[in-house]
Scaffold this active site. Sequence first.
Site, mmCIF file in Angstrom:
data_model
loop_
_atom_site.group_PDB
_atom_site.id
_atom_site.type_symbol
_atom_site.label_atom_id
_atom_site.label_comp_id
_atom_site.label_asym_id
_atom_site.label_seq_id
_atom_site.Cartn_x
_atom_site.Cartn_y
_atom_site.Cartn_z
ATOM 1 N N HIS A 203 10.107 -1.284 0.266
ATOM 2 C CA HIS A 203 9.864 -1.359 1.608
ATOM 3 C C HIS A 203 9.760 -0.051 2.406
ATOM 4 C CE1 HIS A 203 14.257 -1.532 2.245
ATOM 5 N NE2 HIS A 203 13.775 -1.279 3.510
HETATM 6 C C1 UD1 Z 1 13.681 -1.514 8.935
HETATM 7 C C2 UD1 Z 1 14.722 -0.104 9.093
HETATM 8 C C3 UD1 Z 1 15.028 0.015 7.693
HETATM 9 C C4 UD1 Z 1 15.667 -1.012 6.906
HETATM 10 C C5 UD1 Z 1 14.771 -2.311 6.951
HETATM 11 C C6 UD1 Z 1 15.201 -3.358 6.418
HETATM 12 C C7 UD1 Z 1 14.141 1.590 10.867
HETATM 13 C C8 UD1 Z 1 13.487 2.795 11.028
HETATM 14 N N1 UD1 Z 1 13.911 0.945 9.382
HETATM 15 O O1 UD1 Z 1 12.420 -1.031 8.164
HETATM 16 O O2 UD1 Z 1 16.025 1.427 7.749
HETATM 17 O O3 UD1 Z 1 15.810 -0.798 5.563
HETATM 18 O O4 UD1 Z 1 14.470 -2.473 8.165
HETATM 19 O O5 UD1 Z 1 14.565 -4.211 5.839
HETATM 20 O O6 UD1 Z 1 14.855 0.908 11.666
HETATM 21 N N2 UD1 Z 1 7.554 -6.793 10.129
HETATM 22 C C9 UD1 Z 1 6.958 -8.209 10.126
HETATM 23 N N3 UD1 Z 1 7.982 -9.088 10.378
HETATM 24 C C10 UD1 Z 1 9.317 -8.830 10.709
HETATM 25 C C11 UD1 Z 1 9.665 -7.400 10.526
HETATM 26 C C12 UD1 Z 1 8.710 -6.617 10.310
HETATM 27 O O7 UD1 Z 1 5.718 -8.535 9.936
HETATM 28 O O8 UD1 Z 1 10.033 -9.683 10.824
HETATM 29 C C13 UD1 Z 1 6.454 -5.917 9.738
HETATM 30 C C14 UD1 Z 1 5.670 -5.309 10.873
HETATM 31 O O9 UD1 Z 1 4.411 -5.014 10.660
HETATM 32 C C15 UD1 Z 1 6.365 -3.981 11.212
HETATM 33 C C16 UD1 Z 1 6.730 -3.615 9.822
HETATM 34 O O10 UD1 Z 1 7.064 -4.732 9.297
HETATM 35 O O11 UD1 Z 1 5.815 -2.969 11.784
HETATM 36 C C17 UD1 Z 1 7.991 -2.654 9.749
HETATM 37 O O12 UD1 Z 1 9.234 -3.415 10.290
HETATM 38 P P1 UD1 Z 1 10.153 -2.453 11.062
HETATM 39 O O13 UD1 Z 1 11.471 -3.292 11.468
HETATM 40 O O14 UD1 Z 1 9.643 -1.096 11.832
HETATM 41 O O15 UD1 Z 1 10.963 -1.435 9.787
HETATM 42 P P2 UD1 Z 1 11.535 -1.956 8.313
HETATM 43 O O16 UD1 Z 1 10.314 -1.262 7.406
HETATM 44 O O17 UD1 Z 1 11.388 -3.174 8.248
HETATM 45 N N1 UDP Z 2 17.546 -8.997 0.549
HETATM 46 C C1 UDP Z 2 17.127 -10.540 0.754
HETATM 47 N N2 UDP Z 2 16.068 -10.929 0.343
HETATM 48 C C2 UDP Z 2 15.115 -10.306 0.013
HETATM 49 C C3 UDP Z 2 15.156 -8.774 -0.221
HETATM 50 C C4 UDP Z 2 16.490 -8.355 0.130
HETATM 51 O O1 UDP Z 2 18.217 -11.247 1.004
HETATM 52 O O2 UDP Z 2 13.894 -10.803 -0.460
HETATM 53 C C5 UDP Z 2 18.799 -8.405 0.915
HETATM 54 C C6 UDP Z 2 19.330 -7.580 -0.265
HETATM 55 O O3 UDP Z 2 20.192 -8.544 -1.291
HETATM 56 C C7 UDP Z 2 20.324 -6.782 0.518
HETATM 57 C C8 UDP Z 2 19.574 -6.656 1.723
HETATM 58 O O4 UDP Z 2 18.669 -7.698 1.770
HETATM 59 O O5 UDP Z 2 21.577 -7.217 0.877
HETATM 60 C C9 UDP Z 2 18.947 -5.389 1.571
HETATM 61 O O6 UDP Z 2 18.309 -5.212 2.783
HETATM 62 P P1 UDP Z 2 16.798 -4.218 2.830
HETATM 63 O O7 UDP Z 2 16.315 -3.794 1.333
HETATM 64 O O8 UDP Z 2 15.911 -4.942 3.762
HETATM 65 O O9 UDP Z 2 17.461 -3.045 3.531
HETATM 66 P P2 UDP Z 2 18.115 -1.466 3.224
HETATM 67 O O10 UDP Z 2 19.202 -2.119 2.446
HETATM 68 O O11 UDP Z 2 17.159 -0.736 2.352
HETATM 69 O O12 UDP Z 2 18.239 -1.053 4.533
#
Ligand code: UD1
Ligand code: UDP
Length: 356
Positions: A203
Amino acid sequence: MKVATVVGARPQFIKMAPVSRELRKHFEEIVIHTGQHYDYEMNRIFFEQLSIPEPDYYLGVGSGSHGYQTGEMLKKIEEVIMREEPDIILVYGDTNSTLAGALAAVKLHIKVAHVEAGLRSFDKRMPEEVNRVLTDHVSDYLFAPTETAVKNLYNEGIEEGVYLTGDVMYDALLHNIRIARKESKILKRLGLTPKEYLLATVHRAENTEGRRRLENIIEAFVESGEFIVFPVHPRTKKYLETYGISGMVEKAGNILMIPPVGYLDMLALEENARKILTDSGGVQKEAYFLKVPCITLRERTEWIETVEDGWNVLVGSAREKILRAIVEFEPRGETYTYRFGDGKASGRIVRVLSGV
Ligand code: UD1
Ligand code: UDP
């Protein structure tokens, strides 16, 4: 004392679970949810499964550019802080929600406590690196999960307010793994045999926003011929569709794409995987805690202990490197989980805050 916890993204719900449990034994806590993640399986499922206290404020910010998202959060968190007048703002990790919470608080002269302080990838192109460096530099309490994190802070001249607590994600894992073993039905539901599949998550912005890296990664998955379970983050789903890569996956037949799963199912999938492929911070550590070899789809990691101890290998997004690691990477030696604490980081954090 009144503590305001700011969360918004999936890993923050998991991190706050053990801390809130401890916190509420001693303090009043209000929970401010920015709304950064909002899909059921990125959000509600964690509140339901992990008994996390319901948000007192749901700011509904949603998705958008960094500036839009962080700015909206900043405005709305400020309003809540002015109304609630907490003594401390508690933020987690390195997302836009973390930075917005810290910034809103420091400008109103409210103390900032940062859980997971001191992590560094030394790559400023990562949005998370900017968020964590800025948050650390305005924090009054810096709860560092590892000695490496403490050293990183010292190297930036931050010594006051630094506490080596251990990692709250280790607390969360120890608490939930037994529940997952008993309650998760995911292996059965997906027809999986333990150690006969690989697990993948992707992601990171750098791996999804450009077509080439995402395509390389997916091509490696397909060419490996391994059966790969792939819970797909909504960001990745969007780009797989935009770039027309989803079709390649469906045609190949060895990759099982599923929606994101809850934490208990994720732990069960991780523990029973033969290897894990990921660019997630949290998943790298969980692989290490569960003694599952991890192939990290990045050039750098903040969790260098996992690499130093031989259980994690950094391969970036190069097709050949990923393929080779899938075939050849075998960890050597032990895992030393004490490097991430003893599963009691949350208690330590709350004890420090009690001395406020
Ligand atoms: C964010 C964090 C990242 C973290 C990740 C955990 C920032 C800059 N990034 O990244 O550090 O590792 O969360 O998962 O804060 N979207 C949906 N539904 C949702 C959420 C997101 O459809 O419930 C889609 C949207 O198109 C959105 C994209 O995912 O634009 C990215 O979401 P965003 O929260 O901006 O960043 P993450 O990639 O989730
Ligand atoms: N995780 C989860 N379901 C998923 C993918 C990840 O519960 O489908 C959990 C994972 O076990 C970990 C956390 O989400 O505890 C990690 O989050 P993510 O990878 O979104 O973000 P990051 O740690 O890179 O910020």
